[in-house]
Design an enzyme around this catalytic site. Structure first.
Site, short mmCIF file in Angstrom:
data_model
loop_
_atom_site.label_atom_id
_atom_site.label_comp_id
_atom_site.label_asym_id
_atom_site.label_seq_id
_atom_site.Cartn_x
_atom_site.Cartn_y
_atom_site.Cartn_z
N SER A 34 0.83 -1.14 0.05
CA SER A 34 -0.02 0.04 0.04
C SER A 34 0.98 1.06 0.06
O SER A 34 0.20 2.47 -0.07
CB SER A 34 -1.09 -0.09 1.17
OG SER A 34 -0.19 -0.28 2.48
N HIS A 167 -41.41 21.59 -10.35
CA HIS A 167 -41.35 20.68 -11.64
C HIS A 167 -40.64 21.66 -12.78
O HIS A 167 -40.95 21.34 -14.14
CB HIS A 167 -42.82 20.57 -12.04
CG HIS A 167 -43.64 20.02 -11.09
ND1 HIS A 167 -43.82 18.82 -10.68
CD2 HIS A 167 -44.27 20.69 -10.10
CE1 HIS A 167 -44.62 18.76 -9.47
NE2 HIS A 167 -44.96 19.78 -9.29
N SER A 288 -15.70 25.28 -27.73
CA SER A 288 -15.90 23.97 -28.65
C SER A 288 -14.90 24.18 -29.91
O SER A 288 -14.62 25.28 -30.16
CB SER A 288 -17.23 24.01 -29.13
OG SER A 288 -17.15 23.17 -30.12
N LYS A 294 -19.70 28.53 -28.99
CA LYS A 294 -20.10 28.04 -27.58
C LYS A 294 -19.25 28.52 -26.62
O LYS A 294 -18.14 28.61 -26.63
CB LYS A 294 -19.47 26.23 -27.99
CG LYS A 294 -20.70 25.81 -28.99
CD LYS A 294 -21.88 25.21 -28.14
CE LYS A 294 -21.50 23.73 -27.48
NZ LYS A 294 -22.65 23.09 -27.04
N GLU A 301 -20.47 21.29 -14.75
CA GLU A 301 -20.59 19.95 -15.54
C GLU A 301 -19.82 18.80 -14.51
O GLU A 301 -20.17 17.74 -14.41
CB GLU A 301 -20.53 19.93 -16.71
CG GLU A 301 -21.46 20.67 -17.63
CD GLU A 301 -21.09 20.67 -19.12
OE1 GLU A 301 -21.61 20.06 -19.99
OE2 GLU A 301 -20.39 21.30 -19.48
N1 ARG Z 1 -1.29 -1.53 5.36
C1 ARG Z 1 -2.06 -1.90 6.21
C2 ARG Z 1 -3.41 -1.21 6.07
O1 ARG Z 1 -3.62 -0.25 5.44
C3 ARG Z 1 -1.36 -1.71 7.77
C4 ARG Z 1 -2.02 -2.61 8.66
C5 ARG Z 1 -1.48 -4.15 8.52
N2 ARG Z 1 -1.80 -4.82 9.39
C6 ARG Z 1 -1.39 -6.41 9.02
N3 ARG Z 1 -1.76 -7.23 10.09
N4 ARG Z 1 -1.14 -6.91 7.77
O2 ARG Z 1 -4.45 -1.63 6.69
#
Ligand code: ARG
Length: 468
Positions: A34, A167, A288, A294, A301
């Site tokens: 992550s 409406h 446009s 335009k 939008e």
């Molecule tokens: N990167 C993990 C998360 O965002 C952190 C916690 C990970 N914990 C674990 N037991 N693998 O949730």
């Protein structure tokens, strides 16, 4: 194996790999990591670690010397990250392990002691709450800035008449200032919701450790105090697992976007030459490439479009949570991207909106013409007759006939002379003409919450006071 690559392998070894016989494949490493997105939590991660370490030292769980080393190391890491000199490694999975590994490289064993009595499970929950708390405070300020812009525009248009719609058909004349103030009220409730949500965000998970708490003599209240939390999450299993606070925030965000989307829809309609009520400053529009005439309202939008995206994040988070057994599951790692995108989309949208409102040019004539075309004062004629003793349903019928007649003649009710009007009811007298004007209609709705200019002014004054 030469010395260098042995060292590299040691460096890249997973913090938790002691019991594993084979490394994860490159794909699994990428799939489970992550760090690509959660490095955004680094400042909060360090903040949380500093508070945790301080408490450990105060409780005599680590030494003062270790605390000093940890503080010095974390401060250096913070500088490295801010100056973009920090090397993030995918092999180290997430923001937490990247920082911990670097800390250990910098200060040795003290770095390895930081994680005493803690787990990434309570660590990450703390980081997100710190992040979200800051985001909520910023979003509330941005909403207030937008409310200021709304008030300034509304105040210029207390007396500007526009057709009020139901409406999307002309219904009754309203003050354009009154119309704008409707959005002020929506945003005021949005701030109320965020303020309430913040209370539930601002509770400390740390101390829950992996799920069951820890056997070290920690002091969670102290950590909460250092980090400015209102209190602690009472149950360790709940603390590490639930993300309801993030769902709640995204729900608030979806409502804010929904309000802005409604306003956007109106701006888009009003910019259409068939309405011609307003112009947005050129910097919020594009042309446009094929049709030279335009001027497209791109920004409203996109606000309307991005509302769908936030609604999607809300559903994603609800779905993420719904089948998770207690306590922490890796599913929760998926909470971050929707949450970050919600915060980013919302803050950008609010910033743009406050600016866009300062550049709205209003075509009062077009609004007036539109109100006159739609028999907006027909209800006023009915009310006039009712006040003369005719039951409202009968008055309604009489006015419907008068409208039909005016429609055939192609004129407004107020263009008919007294003679013509009296054909529909003898009760109509010359004082009717004051009632049939757009201004007369507007001014007569002078109870609190009504569209009479004096009431709109009162609402604006009250709003200014609320904001200050
Ligand atoms: N990167 C993990 C998360 O965002 C952190 C916690 C990970 N914990 C674990 N037991 N693998 O949730």
């Amino acid at each position: 194996m030469d010395n260098n690559s042995a060292l590299e392998q040691e460096n890249n070894k997973k913090t938790w790999s002691g019991r594993f016989n084979e490394p994860v494949s490159a794909l699994v490493a990428r799939y489970t990591a992550s760090v690509g997105f959660d490095q955004r939590l680094a400042e909060y991660d360090i903040q949380g670690s500093l508070a945790h370490a301080q408490m450990l030292a105060e409780q005599g769980i680590i030494s003062k010397e270790d605390l000093g080393d940890i503080q010095q190391g974390l401060n250096q890491i913070r500088d490295e990250i801010r100056n973009q000199q920090f090397t993030w490694l995918l092999e180290l999975e997430d923001v937490h392990l990247n920082i911990e590994k670097r800390l250990t490289a910098l200060v040795g064993d003290a770095g390895k002691r930081l994680h005493t009595g803690r787990s990434r499970n309570d660590q990450v929950a703390t980081d997100i709450r710190l992040f979200l708390r800051t985001a909520i405070d910023e979003i509330i300020e941005l909403i207030q800035a937008m409310q200021h812009a709304l008030l300034n525009l509304a105040e210029q248009h207390i007396h500007t008449v526009m057709p009020g719609f139901t409406h999307l058909q002309v219904a009754q004349p309203v003050s354009f200032g009154h119309h704008l103030m409707a959005y002020f009220e929506m945003l005021k409730r949005d701030i109320g919701r965020l303020t309430d949500c913040r209370k539930r965000v601002n509770q400390l998970p740390l101390g829950a450790a992996a799920l069951a708490g820890t056997s070290y003599p920690i002091n969670r209240e102290r950590v909460a105090e250092i980090l400015g939390f209102d209190g602690i999450c009472e149950n360790s299993l709940d603390a590490v697992s639930d993300r309801d606070f993030a769902i709640e925030f995204t729900g608030c965000a979806a409502l804010i976007m929904t309000h802005l989307s409604r306003m956007s829809e109106e701006f888009i309609l009003w910019m259409n030459p068939s309405f011609g009520f307003i112009q947005l400053a050129d910097r919020f529009c594009t042309g446009s490439s094929i049709m030279p005439q335009k001027k497209n309202p791109d920004v409203p939008e996109l606000v309307r479009g991005k509302t769908g995206r936030i609604n999607g994040h809300l559903v994603a988070l609800l779905t993420l949570m719904k089948a998770q057994p207690l306590a922490y599951n890796k599913d929760n790692q998926e909470d971050k991207e929707p949450l970050f995108d919600t915060v980013d989309t919302l803050t950008d949208t609010l910033r743009i909106y406050a600016d866009m409102l300062t550049g709205v040019r209003v075509n009062q004539d077009a609004m007036r013409r539109s109100a006159l075309r739609g028999y907006a004062t027909a209800t006023d004629l009915a009310d006039y007759l009712t006040k003369k003793g005719i039951p409202f349903r009968d008055a309604h019928e009489i006015v419907a006939k008068a409208v039909q007649f005016a429609e055939q003649k192609g004129c407004d009710l107020s263009d008919l002379d007294l003679n013509a009007l009296q054909k529909f009811s003898q009760q109509i007298e010359s004082d009717i003409f004051a009632v049939l004007t757009l201004e007369g209609s507007m001014q007569s709705r002078k109870h609190s919450g009504g569209t009479a200019p004096e009431q709109v002014q009162r609402a604006i004054n009250q709003a200014r006071q609320w904001l200050s």
